[in-house]
Design a protein around this motif. Structure first.
Motif, PDB file in Angstrom:
ATOM      1  N   ALA A 147       0.916  -1.282  -0.020  1.00 41.78           N
ATOM      2  CA  ALA A 147      -0.035   0.065   0.197  1.00 41.78           C
ATOM      3  C   ALA A 147       0.920   0.735   0.038  1.00 41.78           C
ATOM      4  O   ALA A 147       0.664   2.027  -0.456  1.00 41.78           O
ATOM      5  CB  ALA A 147      -1.289   0.504   0.841  1.00 41.78           C
ATOM      6  N   PHE A 148       1.985   1.510   0.880  1.00 47.26           N
ATOM      7  CA  PHE A 148       3.069   2.370   0.565  1.00 47.26           C
ATOM      8  C   PHE A 148       3.501   2.814  -0.562  1.00 47.26           C
ATOM      9  O   PHE A 148       3.343   3.793  -1.305  1.00 47.26           O
ATOM     10  CB  PHE A 148       4.116   2.128   1.879  1.00 47.26           C
ATOM     11  N   ASN A 149       3.675   1.760  -1.370  1.00 43.28           N
ATOM     12  CA  ASN A 149       4.352   1.712  -2.862  1.00 43.28           C
ATOM     13  C   ASN A 149       3.621   2.166  -3.597  1.00 43.28           C
ATOM     14  O   ASN A 149       3.639   2.835  -4.291  1.00 43.28           O
ATOM     15  CB  ASN A 149       4.724   0.330  -2.420  1.00 43.28           C
ATOM     16  N   LEU A 150       2.045   2.226  -3.536  1.00 45.89           N
ATOM     17  CA  LEU A 150       1.186   2.165  -3.992  1.00 45.89           C
ATOM     18  C   LEU A 150       1.091   3.753  -3.883  1.00 45.89           C
ATOM     19  O   LEU A 150       0.858   4.075  -5.217  1.00 45.89           O
ATOM     20  CB  LEU A 150      -0.285   1.272  -4.063  1.00 45.89           C
ATOM     21  N   ARG A 151       1.077   3.937  -2.221  1.00 45.53           N
ATOM     22  CA  ARG A 151       0.753   5.690  -2.773  1.00 45.53           C
ATOM     23  C   ARG A 151       1.977   6.177  -3.206  1.00 45.53           C
ATOM     24  O   ARG A 151       1.849   7.672  -3.709  1.00 45.53           O
ATOM     25  CB  ARG A 151       0.739   5.803  -1.328  1.00 45.53           C
ATOM     26  N   PHE A 152       3.107   5.896  -3.214  1.00 48.15           N
ATOM     27  CA  PHE A 152       3.754   6.707  -3.817  1.00 48.15           C
ATOM     28  C   PHE A 152       4.019   6.400  -5.856  1.00 48.15           C
ATOM     29  O   PHE A 152       4.203   7.243  -5.894  1.00 48.15           O
ATOM     30  CB  PHE A 152       5.709   5.643  -3.663  1.00 48.15           C
ATOM     31  N   GLN A 153       3.528   5.292  -5.755  1.00 45.85           N
ATOM     32  CA  GLN A 153       3.579   6.192  -7.136  1.00 45.85           C
ATOM     33  C   GLN A 153       2.626   6.224  -7.944  1.00 45.85           C
ATOM     34  O   GLN A 153       2.305   7.289  -8.766  1.00 45.85           O
ATOM     35  CB  GLN A 153       3.647   3.910  -8.087  1.00 45.85           C
ATOM     36  N   ALA A 177       1.374   9.484  -6.260  1.00 50.34           N
ATOM     37  CA  ALA A 177       1.967  10.472  -6.098  1.00 50.34           C
ATOM     38  C   ALA A 177       3.034  10.881  -7.441  1.00 50.34           C
ATOM     39  O   ALA A 177       3.034  11.903  -7.862  1.00 50.34           O
ATOM     40  CB  ALA A 177       2.820  10.447  -5.333  1.00 50.34           C
ATOM     41  N   THR A 178       3.504  10.162  -8.085  1.00 44.89           N
ATOM     42  CA  THR A 178       4.461  10.148  -9.056  1.00 44.89           C
ATOM     43  C   THR A 178       3.951  10.067 -10.443  1.00 44.89           C
ATOM     44  O   THR A 178       4.068   9.691 -11.307  1.00 44.89           O
ATOM     45  CB  THR A 178       5.926   9.257  -8.959  1.00 44.89           C
ATOM     46  N   ASN A 179       2.760   9.599 -10.297  1.00 49.88           N
ATOM     47  CA  ASN A 179       2.322   8.906 -11.724  1.00 49.88           C
ATOM     48  C   ASN A 179       2.582   8.203 -12.197  1.00 49.88           C
ATOM     49  O   ASN A 179       2.238   8.422 -13.812  1.00 49.88           O
ATOM     50  CB  ASN A 179       1.619  10.537 -12.405  1.00 49.88           C
ATOM     51  N   GLN A 180       3.370   7.273 -11.410  1.00 54.83           N
ATOM     52  CA  GLN A 180       3.338   5.689 -12.589  1.00 54.83           C
ATOM     53  C   GLN A 180       2.918   4.831 -11.988  1.00 54.83           C
ATOM     54  O   GLN A 180       2.559   3.627 -12.084  1.00 54.83           O
ATOM     55  CB  GLN A 180       5.071   5.428 -11.727  1.00 54.83           C
ATOM     56  N   LEU A 181       1.519   5.069 -11.436  1.00 58.91           N
ATOM     57  CA  LEU A 181       1.108   3.661 -11.380  1.00 58.91           C
ATOM     58  C   LEU A 181      -0.539   3.197 -12.178  1.00 58.91           C
ATOM     59  O   LEU A 181      -0.545   3.903 -12.897  1.00 58.91           O
ATOM     60  CB  LEU A 181      -0.422   4.056 -10.817  1.00 58.91           C
ATOM     61  N   GLU A 182       0.447   1.746 -12.723  1.00 59.58           N
ATOM     62  CA  GLU A 182      -0.575   0.956 -13.659  1.00 59.58           C
ATOM     63  C   GLU A 182      -1.778   1.140 -13.211  1.00 59.58           C
ATOM     64  O   GLU A 182      -2.981   1.161 -14.179  1.00 59.58           O
ATOM     65  CB  GLU A 182       0.293  -0.191 -13.857  1.00 59.58           C
ATOM     66  N   ARG A 183      -2.448   0.255 -12.093  1.00 57.82           N
ATOM     67  CA  ARG A 183      -3.791  -0.705 -11.913  1.00 57.82           C
ATOM     68  C   ARG A 183      -3.794   0.298 -10.920  1.00 57.82           C
ATOM     69  O   ARG A 183      -4.563   0.111  -9.188  1.00 57.82           O
ATOM     70  CB  ARG A 183      -3.303  -2.114 -11.671  1.00 57.82           C
ATOM     71  N   PRO A 184      -4.793   1.331 -10.918  1.00 56.22           N
ATOM     72  CA  PRO A 184      -5.293   1.951  -9.163  1.00 56.22           C
ATOM     73  C   PRO A 184      -6.227   1.495  -8.639  1.00 56.22           C
ATOM     74  O   PRO A 184      -6.741   2.047  -7.232  1.00 56.22           O
ATOM     75  CB  PRO A 184      -6.215   3.466 -10.526  1.00 56.22           C
ATOM     76  N   ALA A 185      -6.995   0.668  -9.665  1.00 57.14           N
ATOM     77  CA  ALA A 185      -7.310  -0.531  -9.343  1.00 57.14           C
ATOM     78  C   ALA A 185      -6.780  -0.608  -7.784  1.00 57.14           C
ATOM     79  O   ALA A 185      -7.714  -1.757  -6.241  1.00 57.14           O
ATOM     80  CB  ALA A 185      -8.816  -1.321  -9.392  1.00 57.14           C
ATOM     81  N   ARG A 186      -5.547  -1.357  -7.931  1.00 54.66           N
ATOM     82  CA  ARG A 186      -5.057  -1.975  -6.557  1.00 54.66           C
ATOM     83  C   ARG A 186      -5.258  -1.256  -5.137  1.00 54.66           C
ATOM     84  O   ARG A 186      -5.496  -2.414  -4.337  1.00 54.66           O
ATOM     85  CB  ARG A 186      -3.387  -2.485  -7.468  1.00 54.66           C
ATOM     86  N   ILE A 187      -5.162   0.078  -5.571  1.00 51.97           N
ATOM     87  CA  ILE A 187      -5.107   0.098  -3.943  1.00 51.97           C
ATOM     88  C   ILE A 187      -6.261  -0.191  -3.402  1.00 51.97           C
ATOM     89  O   ILE A 187      -6.150  -0.309  -2.217  1.00 51.97           O
ATOM     90  CB  ILE A 187      -5.274   1.207  -4.406  1.00 51.97           C
ATOM     91  N   LYS A 188      -7.565   0.042  -4.160  1.00 51.38           N
ATOM     92  CA  LYS A 188      -9.064  -0.325  -3.116  1.00 51.38           C
ATOM     93  C   LYS A 188      -8.984  -1.836  -2.927  1.00 51.38           C
ATOM     94  O   LYS A 188      -9.054  -2.410  -1.749  1.00 51.38           O
ATOM     95  CB  LYS A 188      -9.322  -0.102  -4.179  1.00 51.38           C
ATOM     96  N   GLU A 189      -8.048  -2.841  -4.069  1.00 50.76           N
ATOM     97  CA  GLU A 189      -7.847  -4.266  -3.238  1.00 50.76           C
ATOM     98  C   GLU A 189      -7.307  -4.761  -2.621  1.00 50.76           C
ATOM     99  O   GLU A 189      -6.902  -5.143  -1.589  1.00 50.76           O
ATOM    100  CB  GLU A 189      -7.568  -5.371  -4.734  1.00 50.76           C
ATOM    101  N   VAL A 190      -6.270  -4.109  -2.202  1.00 48.53           N
ATOM    102  CA  VAL A 190      -4.621  -3.753  -1.297  1.00 48.53           C
ATOM    103  C   VAL A 190      -5.300  -2.915  -0.050  1.00 48.53           C
ATOM    104  O   VAL A 190      -5.922  -4.044   1.415  1.00 48.53           O
ATOM    105  CB  VAL A 190      -3.975  -2.872  -1.220  1.00 48.53           C
ATOM    106  N   ARG A 191      -6.705  -1.732   0.247  1.00 50.86           N
ATOM    107  CA  ARG A 191      -6.348  -1.329   1.519  1.00 50.86           C
ATOM    108  C   ARG A 191      -7.660  -2.570   2.411  1.00 50.86           C
ATOM    109  O   ARG A 191      -7.912  -3.044   3.297  1.00 50.86           O
ATOM    110  CB  ARG A 191      -7.595  -0.387   1.587  1.00 50.86           C
ATOM    111  N   ARG A 192      -8.540  -3.181   1.166  1.00 48.47           N
ATOM    112  CA  ARG A 192      -9.956  -3.901   1.829  1.00 48.47           C
ATOM    113  C   ARG A 192      -8.945  -5.470   2.317  1.00 48.47           C
ATOM    114  O   ARG A 192      -9.680  -5.592   2.886  1.00 48.47           O
ATOM    115  CB  ARG A 192     -11.040  -4.418   0.530  1.00 48.47           C
TER     116      ARG A 192
END
Length: 67
Positions: free
Chosen positions: A27-33, A35-50
């Motif tokens: 989750a930490f790494n996804l937040r960093f990605q 913030a730097t607009n390097q996120l490939e799958r935005p939905a992954r953040i939601k999956e990890v949080r759940r």
């Protein structure tokens, strides 16, 4: 890779704690990605949080049942 509740229930407390630490790191790494607009799958953040919430809920249930 969303965790199923049945799979989580089969794990020991130590395994759940390890999974939780790994998910928090992800989750930490996804937040960093994000913030730097390097996120490939935005939905992954939601999956990890759940998944984190599922594990914490299960740990809480076990703690209350142990009393």
């Amino acid at each position: 890779m969303m965790a199923k509740v049945e799979d989580l229930r089969a794990k020991t407390e130590d395994q759940l704690t390890a999974d939780l630490a790994e998910l928090k790191r992800e989750a930490f790494n996804l937040r960093f990605q994000a913030a730097t607009n390097q996120l490939e799958r935005p939905a992954r953040i939601k999956e990890v949080r759940r998944d984190i919430a599922r594990i914490k809920t299960l740990q809480g249930e076990r703690a209350r049942a142990a009393k």
